[in-house]
Design an enzyme around this catalytic site. Structure first.
Site, mmCIF file in Angstrom:
data_model
loop_
_atom_site.group_PDB
_atom_site.id
_atom_site.type_symbol
_atom_site.label_atom_id
_atom_site.label_comp_id
_atom_site.label_asym_id
_atom_site.label_seq_id
_atom_site.Cartn_x
_atom_site.Cartn_y
_atom_site.Cartn_z
ATOM 1 N N SER A 194 0.746 -1.303 -0.313
ATOM 2 C CA SER A 194 0.176 -0.253 -0.001
ATOM 3 C C SER A 194 1.026 1.143 -0.209
ATOM 4 C CB SER A 194 -0.776 -0.140 0.954
ATOM 5 O OG SER A 194 -0.214 0.059 2.037
ATOM 6 N N LYS A 195 0.163 2.654 0.152
ATOM 7 C CA LYS A 195 0.755 3.671 0.170
ATOM 8 C C LYS A 195 1.620 3.879 1.017
ATOM 9 C CE LYS A 195 -3.222 6.004 -0.442
ATOM 10 N NZ LYS A 195 -3.748 5.527 -1.253
#
Length: 478
Positions: free
Chosen positions: A251-252
């Site tokens: 994820s980010k």
RNA sequence: GGUCCCAUCGUCUAGCGGUUAGGACGUCGGCUUCUCACGCCGAUAACGCGGGUUCGAUUCCCGCUGGGAUCACCA
């Protein structure tokens, strides 16, 4: 043997994730290798989160990567439309067929009723897993409630197994009694993922579904749908997951995960693809590929099954290999990427770009880095780094600049090799080390303490500008 | 918890019964050098554990452990 038809089916609920790109790449490669067709389908049935803006971004990024589709949005094709919301009629037709044959049924249970049952179970047995109780499973048309919304559920078998031979994972078998009577179509008539996916793959003539392992759990459900429809399913190949550094979902918080971010960082698209293809796939010890080479060598049988962890350092190393080699990015492509990265300097003389190429090829890891490293060649005056200016232009270290300027004024030709010879000879005769002369000169010409070779810079800048910048530096000191 | 999947250096991986377990990234040294890079040389580091099968297991089988996926009127 008919040609394979493959697809990539993103949902426009966000940016294009690099995990999705890898999936797209594997399918695209196989289509290219086999002379098959690569279909792009937009799965926009999540009305809450899907936007046309997201779709536009996905299309644009796929094109930037070079993963052009043969059929899909903006392109059309014989199996369209290619957006699920434009295919509602098709799903309706298929779901009615299933209800008519008894393979599926109407379920009038409301969300509230389901939620109550779920809650009741949670109270009586907190560990139990809630499953749809089958309230409407054994009812028929005579029980239907007019004017009440209903979903359509698949009447899944209670015994036996559903299996397939996965291209990557081999023989798979799942007990049917673990599969719920899943909802096929929502009460608003929009299909849920599994149904839309199966109907589309079927009606679009998809022969091989390559997707992430997170979908492996859906495969038996889709297989059951094909069976209910009386149709032969496509082949399935599942790819191991690309996880974050610690083994969790990527994820980010692991840095850049969207293609757009890499594009903005100046990462060469083929370098990104090269990194991604080697994730879960290998060809002996080879890790750097040109696209034609990859198309030639790609094969599902060399795909591995173990999940892996994304490594941005390795990505950057692979991308760097592409940046360095003209066999990966030819001079024309490099120059054009550079030109757009340097657009703030207006119209740029392409000859200059070609001329600097040899000095930046071995240095720049991205196009952005490449552009930054040659700004001195295009700006009107060097943009002095303050610390560098103070140390090399204002202090004692600047002393050799005046004499150097005197020497260079007498140089007839501004050619790197001749300049180097002249300066070296002169420096030696005057008791300077080359470094004593080169560093202040470098700062005078580029504004920085690091750059390509000094004499290459002089040749690139040319006699006039070189002398002017040295003169300006000398005057700085007063 | 149910179902399913996986397991070689820190990371990506090669290996498909007998190898000094190979490559790459990273890290650490060194060389080269006008800076920064590039390049070159070298070092570091792995078969999760326990049972089988076999003359012989990293490799085949089973168990364990560990990780992951998924269990919605999301995709």
């Amino acid at each position: 043997m008919t040609k394979p038809r493959l697809r990539f089916a993103p949902s426009p609920t966000g940016y294009l994730h690099i995990g999705g790109v890898r999936t797209a790449l594997f399918n695209w490669l196989w289509a290219r290798k086999t002379g098959g067709t690569f279909v792009l389908r937009i799965e926009d049935t999540d009305r809450e989160r899907s936007t046309v803006a997201n779709e536009d971004v996905i299309l644009r990024e796929l094109r930037w990567l070079g993963l052009e589709w043969d059929e899909g949005p903006t392109k059309g094709g014989a199996y369209g439309p290619y957006r699920q919301l434009e295919r509602l009629e098709i799903y309706r037709e298929f779901s009615e067929k299933l209800v008519a044959s008894g393979a599926a049924y109407r379920c009038y249970a409301t969300k509230e009723e389901l939620e109550q049952a779920r809650e009741a179970l949670r109270l009586s047995d907190p560990k139990a897993q809630f499953r749809y109780p089958g309230w409407w499973r054994d009812k028929g048309p005579t029980d239907w409630l007019s004017d009440r919304p209903y979903v359509i559920r698949l009447r899944t078998p209670k015994s036996g197994h559903t299996g397939w031979n996965d291209l990557v994972f081999g023989e798979q078998r799942v007990p049917n009694d673990t599969i719920q009577d899943v909802v096929l179509v929502r009460s608003d008539g929009v299909p849920l993922y599994n149904f839309g996916c199966a109907v589309d793959d079927l009606t679009m003539g998809i022969t091989l579904v390559g997707r992430g392992r997170d979908h492996m759990i859906n495969t038996p459900i889709q297989l059951l749908i094909y069976e209910a429809l009386g149709s032969a399913p496509p082949q399935f190949g599942h790819l191991p997951m690309m996880l974050g550094k610690g083994g969790e979902k990527l994820s980010k918080r692991h840095g850049a995960v969207s293609v757009g971010e890499y594009r903005e960082q100046g990462v060469p698209p083929l370098g990104l693809l090269n990194y991604l293809v080697r994730f879960g796939w290998s060809f002996g010890d080879q890790e750097v590929f040109t696209m034609p080479d990859l198309v030639d060598k790609f094969d599902w049988s060399r795909t591995s099954r173990a999940d892996g962890k994304f490594d941005s350092l390795k990505l950057s190393a692979i991308a760097f290999e592409h940046m360095k080699g003209a066999e990966f990015i030819d001079d024309e492509a490099y120059v054009s990427a550079l030109r757009s990265a340097l657009s703030r300097y207006g119209d740029i003389d392409e000859r200059k770009l070609h001329a600097v190429l040899p000095t930046i090829r071995p240095r720049a890891k991205t196009f952005v880095e490449a552009a930054e490293s040659v700004d001195w060649l295009f700006s009107d005056a060097p943009n002095y780094d303050e610390k560098a200016k103070e140390k090399f232009l204002l202090g004692e270290k600047a002393a050799p600049l005046g004499p150097l300027l005197q020497l260079l004024v007498t140089q007839p030709k501004f050619v790197a090799a001749e300049l180097e010879l002249a300066v070296k000879t002169w420096a030696e005769a005057n008791g300077y080390g080359l470094g004593d002369v080169a560093q202040p000169a470098r700062v005078a010409l580029t504004g920085r303490t690091f750059s390509p070779g000094l004499f290459d810079i002089m040749e690139l800048l040319g006699r006039e500008i070189t002398l002017a910048r040295l003169d300006a530096a000398v005057r700085l000191r007063g």
